[in-house]
Design an enzyme around this catalytic site. Structure first.
Site, PDB file in Angstrom:
ATOM      1  N   CYS A   1       0.840  -1.206   0.000  1.00 41.38           N
ATOM      2  CA  CYS A   1       0.000   0.000   0.000  1.00 41.38           C
ATOM      3  C   CYS A   1       0.870   1.248   0.000  1.00 41.38           C
ATOM      4  CB  CYS A   1      -0.924  -0.009   1.216  1.00 41.38           C
ATOM      5  SG  CYS A   1      -1.967   1.452   1.315  1.00 41.38           S
TER       6      CYS A   1
ATOM      7  N   CYS B   1      -0.562   4.139   2.116  1.00 41.02           N
ATOM      8  CA  CYS B   1      -0.378   3.977   3.565  1.00 41.02           C
ATOM      9  C   CYS B   1       1.082   4.211   3.964  1.00 41.02           C
ATOM     10  CB  CYS B   1      -0.753   2.566   4.026  1.00 41.02           C
ATOM     11  SG  CYS B   1      -2.206   1.871   3.252  1.00 41.02           S
ATOM     12  N   ASP B   2       2.007   3.643   3.208  1.00 40.59           N
ATOM     13  CA  ASP B   2       3.396   3.573   3.673  1.00 40.59           C
ATOM     14  C   ASP B   2       4.376   4.474   2.930  1.00 40.59           C
ATOM     15  OD1 ASP B   2       2.582   1.658   5.502  1.00 40.59           O
ATOM     16  OD2 ASP B   2       2.850   0.021   4.083  1.00 40.59           O
TER      17      ASP B   2
END
Ligand code: NAP
Length: 305
Positions: free
Chosen positions: A132, A135-136
């Site tokens: 992701c 997200c990261d």
């Protein structure tokens, strides 16, 4: 209490089915194991969903879908489905929060990222291995990262990662990308992105976090190690259909086979979105699926009464 319609999964297909079901007067409950939005909710920017000419963040779009479903009276509950018993007129859905019953069910559980299944992948998940970018990505400011894959997801996420990383290598097993041309052009034009063609990652190496990848050139059969701070894996998806009983017809990949009205091999049970066997997995096609499945459920119920 028996509902008219249980929707399993709260991505774009499930949420659209909830809007149509509830607005159509069905007692509709949607079961989602986490935050509504599915994979679309993790997408930084959705540029090809009509109505948003500037693009819209996946999370924002999905929150709007959920709000619209709730406005029409759909119930959205956080429950993880463990088992289903779908044959017969009353369908049972067993979750970690108890059992739900309804006369129709729409399965809209989507898909999850496929893993490479190589040494180090599980071990370093969350420590440099990610599925992701939204997200990261921010954890990789000024770092060097690899993106594995050659489809729309790999290229789109690689482009997103250039906002943070100093260098993004797309590692692809062939010498041509599967991604659509507009994404390919953007990647080729981006100075932070370079490619390793005909290459596969064989191992992810690190101590407490990722620091190297073992990369094999499949054309000349040579293997080398190269320093990386992270690796994002986008090599396609697998359906979230594990909990489904065997009687439901699945294709060879485990995706649910449906008829034109999105009914599955079990009467009263429909499938919508990425869990369904189909081409072109897009938010817009998932939305279309959700609408069709809910209208088909409505018609099925009308014929029962
Ligand atoms: P995909 O289209 O199935 O592409 C998967 C890529 O990973 C392919 O390039 C494939 O290589 C490679 N691959 C598969 N298994 C591998 C392995 N074991 N090792 C190394 N590489 C491997 O998957 P996706 O990119 O996630 O897209 C899924 C669907 O969502 C598609 O329908 C796509 O169009 C859609 N999508 C659309 C958008 C958008 O419209 N903006 C964005 C994201 C996704 P080969 O090419 O050699 O097979």
């Amino acid at each position: 209490m028996e509902h008219d319609l249980i929707i399993i999964g709260g991505g774009p297909a499930g949420l659209t089915a909830a809007i149509y079901g509830a607005r159509g007067g069905l007692d509709t409950i949607l079961l989602e194991k986490g935050v509504p939005g599915g994979q679309a909710g993790q997408t930084h920017m959705i540029e090809n969903y009509p109505g948003f000419p500037e693009g819209i963040s996946g999370m924002e779009l999905m929150m709007k879908f959920a709000e619209q479903a709730k406005n029409y009276g759909a119930k959205i509950e956080t429950s993880e489905v463990q088992k289903v018993a779908l044959k017969g007129q009353t369908k049972k859905v067993i979750t970690n929060n108890g059992e739900y019953t309804a006369r129709t069910v729409i399965i809209a559980t989507g898909a999850h990222w496929r893993s490479l299944n190589i040494p180090g992948e599980k071990e370093f998940y969350g420590k440099g291995v990610s599925y992701c970018a939204t997200c990261d990505g921010p954890f990789f400011r000024d770092k060097k990262v690899a993106v594995v894959g050659g489809g729309d997801s790999a290229v789109e996420e690689a482009l997103f990662l250039t906002r943070f990383a100093r260098e993004v290598k797309i590692i692809h097993r062939r010498d041509t990308l599967r991604a659509i041309k507009v994404l390919q052009d953007r990647a080729h034009d981006n100075p932070k992105i370079t490619f390793y063609w005909n290459s596969v990652v064989e191992e992810i190496i690190g101590t407490d976090k990722v620091n190297k990848l073992k990369i094999k050139d499949v054309k000349n059969d040579t293997t080398r190690e190269e320093d990386f701070d992270g690796v994002f894996v986008f090599i396609g998806t697998e359906p979230n259909s594990q909990f489904i009983e065997e009687d439901l017809t699945l294709d060879a990949g485990g995706y649910i086979v449906t008829r034109g009205n999105l009914e599955t091999s079990i009467p009263g049970v429909f499938a919508a979105g990425d869990v369904r066997s189909k081409d072109y997995k897009q938010v817009s096609t998932a939305v279309g699926d959700g609408a069709v499945a809910a209208m088909s459920a409505e018609r099925y119920l009308a014929n029962l009464d």
